[in-house]
Design a protein around this motif. Structure first.
Motif, PDB file in Angstrom:
ATOM      1  N   TRP A 156       0.838  -1.197   0.000  1.00 20.13           N
ATOM      2  CA  TRP A 156       0.000   0.000   0.000  1.00 20.13           C
ATOM      3  C   TRP A 156       0.870   1.243   0.000  1.00 20.13           C
ATOM      4  O   TRP A 156       2.093   1.179   0.158  1.00 20.13           O
ATOM      5  CB  TRP A 156      -0.908  -0.019   1.226  1.00 20.13           C
ATOM      6  N   HIS A 157       0.223   2.380  -0.124  1.00 23.13           N
ATOM      7  CA  HIS A 157       0.857   3.673   0.098  1.00 23.13           C
ATOM      8  C   HIS A 157       0.180   4.339   1.286  1.00 23.13           C
ATOM      9  O   HIS A 157      -1.051   4.323   1.405  1.00 23.13           O
ATOM     10  CB  HIS A 157       0.716   4.590  -1.131  1.00 23.13           C
ATOM     11  N   VAL A 158       0.972   4.910   2.163  1.00 25.22           N
ATOM     12  CA  VAL A 158       0.471   5.656   3.313  1.00 25.22           C
ATOM     13  C   VAL A 158       0.877   7.113   3.167  1.00 25.22           C
ATOM     14  O   VAL A 158       2.027   7.422   2.826  1.00 25.22           O
ATOM     15  CB  VAL A 158       1.026   5.073   4.634  1.00 25.22           C
ATOM     16  N   THR A 159      -0.079   8.002   3.424  1.00 24.78           N
ATOM     17  CA  THR A 159       0.176   9.440   3.365  1.00 24.78           C
ATOM     18  C   THR A 159      -0.083  10.016   4.745  1.00 24.78           C
ATOM     19  O   THR A 159      -1.225  10.096   5.188  1.00 24.78           O
ATOM     20  CB  THR A 159      -0.732  10.113   2.314  1.00 24.78           C
ATOM     21  N   LYS A 160       0.982  10.364   5.440  1.00 24.75           N
ATOM     22  CA  LYS A 160       0.905  10.777   6.844  1.00 24.75           C
ATOM     23  C   LYS A 160       0.957  12.294   6.995  1.00 24.75           C
ATOM     24  O   LYS A 160       1.642  12.984   6.222  1.00 24.75           O
ATOM     25  CB  LYS A 160       2.074  10.163   7.623  1.00 24.75           C
ATOM     26  N   PRO A 161       0.270  12.829   8.009  1.00 26.09           N
ATOM     27  CA  PRO A 161       0.345  14.271   8.238  1.00 26.09           C
ATOM     28  C   PRO A 161       1.720  14.713   8.718  1.00 26.09           C
ATOM     29  O   PRO A 161       2.422  13.970   9.410  1.00 26.09           O
ATOM     30  CB  PRO A 161      -0.728  14.516   9.316  1.00 26.09           C
ATOM     31  N   LEU A 162       2.078  15.921   8.336  1.00 27.41           N
ATOM     32  CA  LEU A 162       3.308  16.580   8.773  1.00 27.41           C
ATOM     33  C   LEU A 162       2.879  17.755   9.634  1.00 27.41           C
ATOM     34  O   LEU A 162       2.163  18.649   9.166  1.00 27.41           O
ATOM     35  CB  LEU A 162       4.108  17.053   7.560  1.00 27.41           C
ATOM     36  N   LEU A 163       3.268  17.771  10.896  1.00 28.74           N
ATOM     37  CA  LEU A 163       2.698  18.696  11.875  1.00 28.74           C
ATOM     38  C   LEU A 163       3.726  19.711  12.367  1.00 28.74           C
ATOM     39  O   LEU A 163       4.830  19.341  12.765  1.00 28.74           O
ATOM     40  CB  LEU A 163       2.145  17.902  13.066  1.00 28.74           C
ATOM     41  N   ASP A 164       3.325  20.976  12.347  1.00 29.91           N
ATOM     42  CA  ASP A 164       4.151  22.061  12.861  1.00 29.91           C
ATOM     43  C   ASP A 164       3.546  22.532  14.178  1.00 29.91           C
ATOM     44  O   ASP A 164       2.540  23.237  14.203  1.00 29.91           O
ATOM     45  CB  ASP A 164       4.197  23.204  11.849  1.00 29.91           C
ATOM     46  N   ASP A 165       4.166  22.125  15.279  1.00 30.75           N
ATOM     47  CA  ASP A 165       3.619  22.448  16.595  1.00 30.75           C
ATOM     48  C   ASP A 165       3.747  23.921  16.964  1.00 30.75           C
ATOM     49  O   ASP A 165       3.192  24.358  17.976  1.00 30.75           O
ATOM     50  CB  ASP A 165       4.302  21.595  17.671  1.00 30.75           C
ATOM     51  N   SER A 166       4.487  24.693  16.176  1.00 32.17           N
ATOM     52  CA  SER A 166       4.646  26.121  16.472  1.00 32.17           C
ATOM     53  C   SER A 166       3.568  26.975  15.813  1.00 32.17           C
ATOM     54  O   SER A 166       3.539  28.201  16.004  1.00 32.17           O
ATOM     55  CB  SER A 166       6.031  26.602  16.015  1.00 32.17           C
ATOM     56  N   ALA A 167       2.670  26.369  15.040  1.00 28.88           N
ATOM     57  CA  ALA A 167       1.620  27.128  14.346  1.00 28.88           C
ATOM     58  C   ALA A 167       0.729  27.848  15.357  1.00 28.88           C
ATOM     59  O   ALA A 167       0.546  27.394  16.494  1.00 28.88           O
ATOM     60  CB  ALA A 167       0.794  26.203  13.469  1.00 28.88           C
ATOM     61  N   GLU A 168       0.143  28.950  14.920  1.00 25.70           N
ATOM     62  CA  GLU A 168      -0.526  29.876  15.832  1.00 25.70           C
ATOM     63  C   GLU A 168      -1.712  29.295  16.598  1.00 25.70           C
ATOM     64  O   GLU A 168      -1.961  29.684  17.749  1.00 25.70           O
ATOM     65  CB  GLU A 168      -1.000  31.120  15.061  1.00 25.70           C
ATOM     66  N   ASN A 169      -2.465  28.347  16.010  1.00 27.62           N
ATOM     67  CA  ASN A 169      -3.664  27.856  16.678  1.00 27.62           C
ATOM     68  C   ASN A 169      -3.527  26.451  17.270  1.00 27.62           C
ATOM     69  O   ASN A 169      -4.521  25.864  17.699  1.00 27.62           O
ATOM     70  CB  ASN A 169      -4.850  27.879  15.706  1.00 27.62           C
ATOM     71  N   VAL A 170      -2.318  25.921  17.298  1.00 29.05           N
ATOM     72  CA  VAL A 170      -2.106  24.616  17.941  1.00 29.05           C
ATOM     73  C   VAL A 170      -2.409  24.745  19.433  1.00 29.05           C
ATOM     74  O   VAL A 170      -1.918  25.672  20.092  1.00 29.05           O
ATOM     75  CB  VAL A 170      -0.655  24.136  17.745  1.00 29.05           C
ATOM     76  N   PRO A 171      -3.257  23.852  19.997  1.00 26.92           N
ATOM     77  CA  PRO A 171      -3.556  23.925  21.435  1.00 26.92           C
ATOM     78  C   PRO A 171      -2.276  23.865  22.263  1.00 26.92           C
ATOM     79  O   PRO A 171      -1.423  23.018  22.039  1.00 26.92           O
ATOM     80  CB  PRO A 171      -4.432  22.690  21.674  1.00 26.92           C
ATOM     81  N   LYS A 172      -2.157  24.782  23.185  1.00 32.05           N
ATOM     82  CA  LYS A 172      -0.967  24.847  24.040  1.00 32.05           C
ATOM     83  C   LYS A 172      -1.405  25.047  25.483  1.00 32.05           C
ATOM     84  O   LYS A 172      -2.464  25.598  25.737  1.00 32.05           O
ATOM     85  CB  LYS A 172      -0.046  25.991  23.581  1.00 32.05           C
ATOM     86  N   PRO A 173      -0.586  24.567  26.443  1.00 31.76           N
ATOM     87  CA  PRO A 173       0.743  23.974  26.259  1.00 31.76           C
ATOM     88  C   PRO A 173       0.671  22.575  25.662  1.00 31.76           C
ATOM     89  O   PRO A 173      -0.293  21.841  25.902  1.00 31.76           O
ATOM     90  CB  PRO A 173       1.322  23.946  27.669  1.00 31.76           C
ATOM     91  N   LEU A 174       1.684  22.225  24.887  1.00 28.70           N
ATOM     92  CA  LEU A 174       1.692  20.950  24.177  1.00 28.70           C
ATOM     93  C   LEU A 174       1.595  19.757  25.115  1.00 28.70           C
ATOM     94  O   LEU A 174       0.918  18.772  24.826  1.00 28.70           O
ATOM     95  CB  LEU A 174       2.950  20.831  23.316  1.00 28.70           C
ATOM     96  N   ASP A 175       2.287  19.829  26.271  1.00 28.48           N
ATOM     97  CA  ASP A 175       2.276  18.678  27.170  1.00 28.48           C
ATOM     98  C   ASP A 175       0.919  18.484  27.836  1.00 28.48           C
ATOM     99  O   ASP A 175       0.629  17.415  28.372  1.00 28.48           O
ATOM    100  CB  ASP A 175       3.384  18.789  28.220  1.00 28.48           C
ATOM    101  N   LYS A 176       0.066  19.494  27.790  1.00 24.69           N
ATOM    102  CA  LYS A 176      -1.291  19.361  28.325  1.00 24.69           C
ATOM    103  C   LYS A 176      -2.217  18.742  27.290  1.00 24.69           C
ATOM    104  O   LYS A 176      -2.993  17.832  27.602  1.00 24.69           O
ATOM    105  CB  LYS A 176      -1.827  20.729  28.749  1.00 24.69           C
ATOM    106  N   TYR A 177      -2.154  19.219  26.055  1.00 23.13           N
ATOM    107  CA  TYR A 177      -3.100  18.775  25.034  1.00 23.13           C
ATOM    108  C   TYR A 177      -2.589  17.607  24.192  1.00 23.13           C
ATOM    109  O   TYR A 177      -3.372  16.953  23.507  1.00 23.13           O
ATOM    110  CB  TYR A 177      -3.475  19.948  24.137  1.00 23.13           C
ATOM    111  N   PHE A 178      -1.300  17.335  24.235  1.00 23.85           N
ATOM    112  CA  PHE A 178      -0.719  16.200  23.507  1.00 23.85           C
ATOM    113  C   PHE A 178       0.285  15.499  24.418  1.00 23.85           C
ATOM    114  O   PHE A 178       1.483  15.462  24.128  1.00 23.85           O
ATOM    115  CB  PHE A 178      -0.042  16.682  22.222  1.00 23.85           C
TER     116      PHE A 178
END
Length: 344
Positions: A156-178
């Motif tokens: 198969w082929h898998v297409t995975k997301p590439l995530l930028d945790d510094s983006a303006e609307n990413v829930p923060k703090p990261l250790d709380k939401y992820f």
């Protein structure tokens, strides 16, 4: 539900991580409810799987680590339970990648447009919602595979997301939401070999013998912080190429729960076909203390999977978690009689 836009995209599968004890001796909430088949060992050699195949062409993948992970690094820090889900499309992996990337990189719409009920046909430009400021793009499709127990190669082929945790609307703090890493966006899976090699849904002794009667995946619920739900609506609008259907809220805002309506991989599955307009991804905010605890422990992402089963009694309608607590409580069997969903 005529008139509503239903995406040509569909669920492919859901990932359920098990520890070694539960993988080798399945807990009763799995073994008593499903026909489970052996999958095999992934190409990297550090993980193995078992599969629960449904006649709608979807499946639940039970995965377990054999050794220290050499693959699927985004899953490595996760604790057992629901961790991720995949979509598939009628297009090729590369075409889907190109389409999704165009939408993610397009100019972001006003929130009011992204929140409208999806009742009319929409064009590519209508769904150019950007990524909602969540820093989401996709990696180009990657080749993957495993060897089945019968020796056949599945590719198969898998297409995975590439995530930028510094983006303006990413829930923060990261250790709380992820707390165990970020997995808030589905990936895509496209077959290279025949789909029935990977998902043998046409083999009725595998797909249609589940003791619980499950026919397929009705919905996947994604739990997000209430203050970020507008951003996630935009993100999923771009990923899925369609506007959501507003479900109605439980507090003050009408968009604390929305759904994106999907197709099914096997359009010939009659039971799921009659549920047209109900199958889809649900994006919602926490509703109670259990949701808040889930968000704190497991973070933003997949919260619940709802499976459909035909009820036998004419008036029987029920929603049954597969277990009273723990991992099994996050899988819910929705039982309804034929008359209930044929438009009574």
């Amino acid at each position: 539900m005529t008139g509503e836009t239903i995406s040509s995209y569909s669920f492919d599968h859901v990932i359920l991580l098990l520890d070694t004890t539960d993988f080798e001796s399945l807990p009763s909430w799995l073994s008593d409810n499903f026909t489970v088949i052996e999958g095999g060992t992934h190409a990297g050699g550090s993980s193995r799987n078992k599969l629960i195949i449904f006649p709608d062409g979807t499946y639940i993948e039970l995965i377990n680590w054999i050794t220290e992970p050499k693959e699927f690094f985004d899953w490595a820090p996760k604790s057992p339970g629901l961790i991720d889900f995949a979509l598939t499309t009628p297009s090729s992996a590369q075409d889907t990648f190109d389409e999704v990337m165009r939408r993610l990189e397009s100019k972001t719409q006003p929130a009011s447009q992204a929140q409208t009920s999806s009742t009319e046909g929409i064009s590519e430009s209508d769904t150019g919602a950007g990524d909602g400021g969540l820093g989401v793009r996709y990696r180009p499709p990657l080749f993957g595979g495993r060897k089945r127990k019968d020796g056949q190669d599945v590719q198969w082929h898998v297409t995975k997301p590439l995530l930028d945790d510094s983006a303006e609307n990413v829930p923060k703090p990261l250790d709380k939401y992820f707390p165990t890493g970020r997995l808030d966006t589905p990936f895509f899976c496209h077959d290279v070999t025949d789909r029935n090699l990977r998902v043998p849904y046409s083999e009725k002794e595998i797909s249609e013998t589940h003791p619980c009667g499950a026919r397929g995946i009705l919905s996947v619920e994604v739990l997000v912080p209430e203050e970020k739900i507008d951003s996630y609506i935009r993100l999923y609008t771009a990923v899925l190429g369609m506007k959501p259907k507003v479900q109605g809220g439980y507090r003050y805002r009408p968009t604390t729960s929305v759904s994106f309506l999907l197709s099914t991989p096997n359009p010939d599955e009659k039971a799921m076909g009659r549920l047209k307009g109900r199958v889809g991804v649900v994006i919602r905010a926490p509703r109670d203390q259990e949701d808040e605890a889930w968000l704190k422990e497991r973070g933003v992402g997949i919260r619940e999977v709802r499976l459909f089963a035909e009820a036998k009694g004419e008036d029987e309608v029920d929603e049954i978690p597969l277990d009273s607590e723990g991992i099994g409580a996050s899988l819910v069997l929705v039982k309804e009689p034929v008359g209930f969903w044929e438009g009574g």
